[in-house]
Motif scaffolding. Structure first.
Motif, short mmCIF file in Angstrom:
data_model
loop_
_atom_site.label_atom_id
_atom_site.label_comp_id
_atom_site.label_asym_id
_atom_site.label_seq_id
_atom_site.Cartn_x
_atom_site.Cartn_y
_atom_site.Cartn_z
N ASP A 52 0.76 -1.14 -0.14
CA ASP A 52 -0.21 -0.18 -0.20
C ASP A 52 0.69 1.22 -0.11
N ALA A 53 2.21 1.06 -0.04
CA ALA A 53 3.06 2.26 0.18
C ALA A 53 3.07 2.98 -1.12
N VAL A 54 3.21 4.26 -1.10
CA VAL A 54 3.28 5.17 -2.33
C VAL A 54 4.80 4.88 -2.60
N LEU A 55 5.13 4.52 -4.08
CA LEU A 55 6.51 4.31 -4.67
C LEU A 55 7.02 5.36 -5.22
N GLY A 56 8.19 5.77 -4.79
CA GLY A 56 8.74 6.92 -5.50
C GLY A 56 8.68 8.15 -4.89
N ARG A 57 9.67 9.10 -5.12
CA ARG A 57 9.52 10.45 -4.79
C ARG A 57 10.56 11.34 -5.74
N THR A 58 10.19 12.66 -5.84
CA THR A 58 10.97 13.56 -6.60
C THR A 58 11.50 14.44 -5.77
N ILE A 59 12.67 14.79 -5.61
CA ILE A 59 13.33 16.08 -4.89
C ILE A 59 13.88 16.95 -5.72
N TRP A 60 13.51 18.28 -5.74
CA TRP A 60 13.93 19.12 -6.62
C TRP A 60 14.42 20.42 -6.15
N GLY A 61 15.22 21.33 -6.52
CA GLY A 61 15.68 22.56 -6.15
C GLY A 61 15.90 23.67 -7.07
N VAL A 62 16.03 24.73 -6.90
CA VAL A 62 16.43 25.85 -7.69
C VAL A 62 17.01 26.73 -6.84
N LEU A 63 18.11 27.36 -7.29
CA LEU A 63 18.85 28.38 -6.67
C LEU A 63 18.07 29.54 -6.45
N GLY A 64 18.04 30.31 -5.19
CA GLY A 64 17.33 31.36 -5.18
C GLY A 64 15.90 31.17 -4.68
N VAL A 65 15.31 29.83 -4.85
CA VAL A 65 13.98 29.55 -4.59
C VAL A 65 13.65 28.60 -3.40
N GLY A 66 14.64 27.37 -3.42
CA GLY A 66 14.57 26.66 -2.39
C GLY A 66 14.70 25.24 -2.97
N ALA A 67 14.42 24.29 -1.91
CA ALA A 67 14.54 22.75 -2.44
C ALA A 67 13.25 22.07 -1.67
N PHE A 68 12.50 21.09 -2.59
CA PHE A 68 11.25 20.60 -2.01
C PHE A 68 10.94 19.29 -2.22
N GLY A 69 10.24 18.45 -1.74
CA GLY A 69 10.00 17.00 -1.91
C GLY A 69 10.75 16.30 -0.90
N PHE A 70 11.27 16.72 0.21
CA PHE A 70 11.97 16.05 1.36
C PHE A 70 11.78 17.06 2.82
N GLN A 71 11.97 16.69 3.78
CA GLN A 71 12.18 17.25 5.07
C GLN A 71 13.78 17.66 5.33
N LEU A 72 14.05 18.64 5.22
CA LEU A 72 15.37 19.20 5.45
C LEU A 72 15.71 18.84 6.87
N THR A 73 16.95 18.19 7.24
CA THR A 73 17.04 17.92 8.59
C THR A 73 18.69 17.74 8.88
N GLU A 74 19.36 18.32 9.89
CA GLU A 74 20.59 18.54 10.03
C GLU A 74 21.02 17.19 10.71
N ALA A 75 22.45 16.72 10.47
CA ALA A 75 23.02 15.66 11.27
C ALA A 75 22.89 15.92 12.75
N PRO A 76 23.07 14.94 13.65
CA PRO A 76 23.12 15.21 14.77
C PRO A 76 24.29 16.04 15.47
N ALA A 77 23.84 16.90 16.14
CA ALA A 77 25.28 18.00 16.57
C ALA A 77 26.42 17.25 17.44
N GLY A 78 27.59 17.58 16.75
CA GLY A 78 28.63 17.18 17.38
C GLY A 78 29.05 15.62 16.89
N LYS A 79 28.32 15.29 16.03
CA LYS A 79 28.65 14.00 15.48
C LYS A 79 29.29 14.16 14.04
#
Length: 198
Positions: A52-79
């Motif tokens: 039942d899972a939705v298969l596939g995804r598209t991530i896209w970005g444009v300089l000066g506009v942003g990036a979309f299709g994912f959740q921007l997350t930073e790596a754990p601090a200090g790691k």
């Protein structure tokens, strides 16, 4: 001049080995030699999540506009989590990674997949101290990474050029981060730099 760099199957070896989550389709758009827009499609994203899972995804970005299709997350601090090649390892690659003194090393396929790991916080640096990566591997990911404030260069800190006359091979490797680029760049050994000619 507008130049489009396409990799229809990034992560070919992983595709043939059934590691479908590593596989991406990359479309990068460059203008004046700079990556300005990119699309990373993961055709098999969620392939293990059930019928039942939705298969596939598209991530896209444009300089000066942003990036979309994912959740921007930073790596754990200090790691310091380094992501690198799964199928093209060498003494030089391993020596470079060791010099970074990482907390952990993740080995996966596909340049597009590695940049996804950076922007989703699973890794703090993508390091590939080897020739082998091509302009069609880095153009789309570079545009997306730059759109969210990250940085990608060769091992020497040189920006990639994407005009149509440029050689296709990124002969001096790849160094990419979402944050703390200077930390990793300052730890690349001179012996590695001397081995990789831009």
């Amino acid at each position: 001049k507008l130049v489009i760099w396409v990799d229809p199957l990034d992560g070919t070896k992983e595709y043939t080995e059934g590691l479908l989550d590593h596989v991406t389709v990359l479309i990068g758009i460059a203008y004046g030699g700079k990556a300005i827009a990119g699309v990373i499609n993961q055709p098999y994203y969620n392939y293990q999540a059930g019928a039942d899972a939705v298969l596939g995804r598209t991530i896209w970005g444009v300089l000066g506009v942003g990036a979309f299709g994912f959740q921007l997350t930073e790596a754990p601090a200090g790691k310091h989590i380094v992501i690198t090649t799964r199928s093209h390892s060498s003494t030089l690659v391993n020596d470079c990674i060791s010099a970074l003194n990482p907390d952990s090393v993740i080995r996966v396929g596909g340049a597009g997949n590695k940049i996804i790991q950076l922007i989703e916080g699973k890794a703090s640096a993508y390091v590939f101290a080897s020739p082998g990566c091509k302009k069609w591997d880095t153009c789309a990911p570079e545009a997306i990474l730059h759109a969210v404030g990250g940085k990608i260069t060769d091992i020497h800190g040189n920006s990639f050029q994407y005009n149509k006359e440029v050689k296709h091979m990124n002969s001096a490797g790849v160094l990419a981060t979402l944050r703390n680029y200077d930390y990793y760049a300052s730890r690349i050994p001179n012996t590695v730099k001397q081995s990789l000619v831009p």
